[in-house]
Design an enzyme around this catalytic site. Sequence first.
Site, PDB file in Angstrom:
ATOM      1  N   LYS A 270       0.836  -1.198   0.000  1.00  0.00           N
ATOM      2  CA  LYS A 270       0.000   0.000   0.000  1.00  0.00           C
ATOM      3  C   LYS A 270       0.873   1.251   0.000  1.00  0.00           C
ATOM      4  O   LYS A 270       2.001   1.208   0.476  1.00  0.00           O
ATOM      5  CB  LYS A 270      -0.872   0.028   1.271  1.00  0.00           C
ATOM      6  CG  LYS A 270      -1.978  -1.007   1.324  1.00  0.00           C
ATOM      7  CD  LYS A 270      -2.780  -0.857   2.604  1.00  0.00           C
ATOM      8  CE  LYS A 270      -3.893  -1.890   2.681  1.00  0.00           C
ATOM      9  NZ  LYS A 270      -4.931  -1.726   1.659  1.00  0.00           N
ATOM     10  N   ARG A 344     -10.271 -11.620   2.188  1.00  0.00           N
ATOM     11  CA  ARG A 344     -11.102 -12.710   1.662  1.00  0.00           C
ATOM     12  C   ARG A 344     -10.371 -14.045   1.736  1.00  0.00           C
ATOM     13  O   ARG A 344     -10.999 -15.110   1.845  1.00  0.00           O
ATOM     14  CB  ARG A 344     -11.538 -12.384   0.226  1.00  0.00           C
ATOM     15  CG  ARG A 344     -10.403 -12.210  -0.735  1.00  0.00           C
ATOM     16  CD  ARG A 344     -10.788 -11.435  -1.983  1.00  0.00           C
ATOM     17  NE  ARG A 344     -10.880  -9.991  -1.765  1.00  0.00           N
ATOM     18  CZ  ARG A 344     -11.214  -9.102  -2.705  1.00  0.00           C
ATOM     19  NH1 ARG A 344     -11.503  -9.519  -3.932  1.00  0.00           N
ATOM     20  NH2 ARG A 344     -11.254  -7.818  -2.436  1.00  0.00           N
TER      21      ARG A 344
HETATM   22  N1  BES Z   1      -8.085  -3.802   4.585  1.00  0.00           N
HETATM   23  C1  BES Z   1      -8.244  -3.423   3.224  1.00  0.00           C
HETATM   24  C2  BES Z   1      -9.526  -2.669   2.969  1.00  0.00           C
HETATM   25  C3  BES Z   1      -9.564  -1.228   3.429  1.00  0.00           C
HETATM   26  C4  BES Z   1      -8.800  -0.261   2.801  1.00  0.00           C
HETATM   27  C5  BES Z   1     -10.397  -0.855   4.441  1.00  0.00           C
HETATM   28  C6  BES Z   1      -8.875   1.042   3.207  1.00  0.00           C
HETATM   29  C7  BES Z   1     -10.486   0.451   4.847  1.00  0.00           C
HETATM   30  C8  BES Z   1      -9.713   1.401   4.244  1.00  0.00           C
HETATM   31  C9  BES Z   1      -8.246  -4.656   2.339  1.00  0.00           C
HETATM   32  O1  BES Z   1      -7.440  -5.700   2.747  1.00  0.00           O
HETATM   33  C10 BES Z   1      -7.720  -4.210   1.004  1.00  0.00           C
HETATM   34  O2  BES Z   1      -6.583  -3.841   0.935  1.00  0.00           O
HETATM   35  N2  BES Z   1      -8.569  -4.260   0.001  1.00  0.00           N
HETATM   36  C11 BES Z   1      -8.206  -3.841  -1.309  1.00  0.00           C
HETATM   37  C12 BES Z   1      -8.775  -4.820  -2.288  1.00  0.00           C
HETATM   38  C13 BES Z   1      -8.276  -4.654  -3.689  1.00  0.00           C
HETATM   39  C14 BES Z   1      -6.798  -5.001  -3.754  1.00  0.00           C
HETATM   40  C15 BES Z   1      -9.070  -5.534  -4.599  1.00  0.00           C
HETATM   41  C16 BES Z   1      -8.764  -2.438  -1.518  1.00  0.00           C
HETATM   42  O3  BES Z   1      -9.860  -2.155  -1.041  1.00  0.00           O
HETATM   43  O4  BES Z   1      -8.085  -1.633  -2.119  1.00  0.00           O
HETATM   44 MN    MN Z   2      -5.438  -5.497   2.067  1.00  0.00          MN
END
Ligand code: BES
Ligand code: MN
Length: 486
Positions: A270, A344
């Site tokens: 990230k 997931r």
């Molecule tokens: N924990 C995150 C989701 C999230 C991101 C919650 C920001 C709250 C704030 C999750 O694990 C994630 O990174 N999801 C990705 C999925 C994508 C790679 C398909 C996302 O939401 O960007």
């Molecule tokens: Mn994630």
Amino acid sequence: MDFKTLTPSKTGWAGVQADALLVVVAGEGVPAGLDAPLAAALDSALSTGDFACKAGRTLYLHRPEGVKASRLVFAWSADASAKALRKAVAAGAVPLDKGGTKHLAVGVAGVGELGAAHAEAVVAALEDSVYLYRATKPSAPEPARLLQASVLCTRAEQRAVAEGLARARAVAAGVHLARECANRPANVCTPSYLAEQARKLAKSHGLKVEVLDRKDCAKLGMGAFLAVAQGSEEPPRFIVARYQGAAKSVAPIVLVGKGITFDSGGISIKPAPEMDEMKFDMGGAASVLGTLRAVAEARARVNLVGLIPSCENLPSGRSVKPGDVVTSLSGQTIEILNTDAEGRLILCDALSYAERFAPAAVVDVATLTGACMIALGHHRSGLFAADDGLAAELLAAGERALDPAWRMPLDDEYDEALESNFADMANVGPRAGGAITAAKFLQRFARKLPWAHLDIAGTAWRSGKHKGATGRPVGLLTHWVLARAG
Ligand code: BES
Ligand code: MN
Ligand code: ZN
């Protein structure tokens, strides 16, 4: 904090013995039928012309004549609803939060009959007003001195109000636990820490807890969960916590909580800004622990199982890589195209594990997608369920608990995005509709279960100046479980 009902005698609210009296006024203007000394105090303040009686406004008066309590606060509420009442009480508590108020009496004028939902709203607002995270901040101010709150009601209202207070007290205890867990930084709140909290809860509340380690999970075949866990030195934990409030033969409700104690994204790392907030990525796990606590404190006649797959998602020489294919507990293979879609992956194995309980219903709770936050903002959690009855139950529980959700679609067209040339499915689809494809992914592991999914990415914590865990959706889940318990 302790909550009681108080039925004032002939002297009315003005005669109530407390350090402070908070009078919530529903609607605009001066309420009819208010005790003479209170009405006089309000009239005199209003005669200055400095003040408008509008929702959100409060008025603090010191030692008003003829009033026993030395502090009197009026707080105006938009209407007679529990939701508006919660906002008004929250506002009314502000001028009292630094003072010497140990015992607060709360009276609500102009709502007609006071009910259980009103009582719950008062408790939720006051508990929230005194919550302060101190675990890693020794310089934080002393905890609030507000120890007791009395909700003023008539004899006729007393039963419903007391019932509301009891339920709200249990919910508040669960919300508190969830916030305390989720607010702790990832170097404190590790998977082992969560397991420890579950064990503590087991001791204090009579639950049964079993904790599986990396080896146990490997033996079972949790290839998806372990793929996420493999990049970190921190040992993963799969927590199984059971509350038995009904006969053994009664099918349990299973709650599954995402317990990523830190989500860096892994190799699909990230960006740096706000990455600290990914310590809250165990908000689902925290809410499952909180709900277990609330349901146990309410002594609900129900069987409840909490499943928490917990690990860190970090990049390292051992991390899972984009393109890697893993075999889940269900036997289905997954091509991991994006290591940041890790939630997931840990949940799918937990859903397969849930099958062994032959549950009456399974709800997973997860800070799953940024897309859900984009879709619904920070007010409502995303609810996904194929079964209309289950969806309706959960939505209604959210409304009652003032912890609302909104139903999202599960059309099969969204599932096609998960097709892969190298495995039974990929772990991500396109950016558009990301919250829905995540839910469709989970649904592939819940075919044999009466299942629902709550995406709490937008509701589990607040960012900015008031950064911190909310304890949601403990309220929704507790109300739902209690309703099922009957
Ligand atoms: N924990 C995150 C989701 C999230 C991101 C919650 C920001 C709250 C704030 C999750 O694990 C994630 O990174 N999801 C990705 C999925 C994508 C790679 C398909 C996302 O939401 O960007
Ligand atoms: Mn994630
Ligand atoms: Zn995550």
